[in-house]
Design a protein around this motif. Sequence first.
Motif, short mmCIF file in Angstrom:
data_model
loop_
_atom_site.label_atom_id
_atom_site.label_comp_id
_atom_site.label_asym_id
_atom_site.label_seq_id
_atom_site.Cartn_x
_atom_site.Cartn_y
_atom_site.Cartn_z
N GLU A 14 5.78 -0.37 0.18
CA GLU A 14 5.10 0.87 -0.21
C GLU A 14 4.49 0.80 -1.59
O GLU A 14 3.51 1.47 -1.90
N GLY A 15 5.03 -0.02 -2.46
CA GLY A 15 4.51 -0.14 -3.81
C GLY A 15 4.88 -1.48 -4.40
O GLY A 15 5.26 -2.41 -3.68
N SER B 273 0.85 -1.20 0.00
CA SER B 273 0.00 0.00 0.00
C SER B 273 0.88 1.24 0.00
O SER B 273 1.96 1.24 0.59
N ARG B 274 0.38 2.31 -0.61
CA ARG B 274 1.10 3.58 -0.55
C ARG B 274 0.92 4.26 0.80
O ARG B 274 1.68 5.15 1.16
#
Length: 325
Positions: A198-199, A179-180
Amino acid sequence: MVLRAPEDLGLHDVEQPTPDRDHVLVRVAYSGICGTDLKIYKGSIPVRHPLIMGHEMVGELVDGGGRVVVDPGLYCGACYCCREGSTSMCPNGGLIGRDSDGGFAEYVMAPRSHVFALPDAIGSRVAPLIQVLTTCLHGQRKVGIFPGQSVVVMGLGVTGLLHVQLAKARGAHPVIGVSRSAWKRRLAEELGADITLEGADVRGVLEATEGRGADALIESTGVMSSIAGAISMARLGATLLLFGISTAAEGALPFYQLYFKELTIVNSRAAKSEDFPASIDLVASGAVKLEPLVTHVIGLYELASAIHMLESDTDRRMKIILENR
């Protein structure tokens, strides 16, 4: 709360449903809101008006049968899909709250076969999320996650966080959440994720899986770029569950990787009644926690405001629950 036309929602007195012997009347205590309700409200999902929306609901049987959660998925039981066990794909079926009046009301009528008793271990306030959990369980049952398999969950909204917990309950390791949002990543870790990214961090997944890539990937956003990222993080022969609903008609994907990796692509739609008892047991045992996913509880009369909350990309909003007060 009656939807008279798209974006025309208001409080009305309506006649109390009168069930026949095949149906029961439920006094609704709490109901959940999801993206389907927003689409119905906006008119992008066509429905007949006037309509009472709401398909995630819990309450008490009026005839004194105790607390229940309602399975909103209707099916005919006679068509080919039903006969072969795929009731969620019944072409003659429907959804309570979309094709018939639903749970954003004091009372809702449901087939007697579509209500499931809630044990004392599950609070009514969080119980509407059981319906959401059934859709996640239905998807994971189609994938067949086994103990020791590595699983990547793309997107850590409500369904993504349920998928994280389900994968852990099925013995997956490591379970990797993507997830961002830093807040969602922290929540995923609190709920059992072994690693969060994060990605679409291919290197991070390779490092966590001894250089192979993930065994199973669950894409829960429906965003084309996220689907592409999941394909890139998959190992040879992996399985990809397209859980998030995508309305895109076209998009860029690494199609050669689909061929070269010989990936199995699976998608799931809704849930089946058989998913309810298992989901209830998972929550009652503590294997899946619902309380951390509820960020807002508001009164039923504030439904219009709650629906508009779904349109805002708020980082710290998860599930909105309506209380019948």
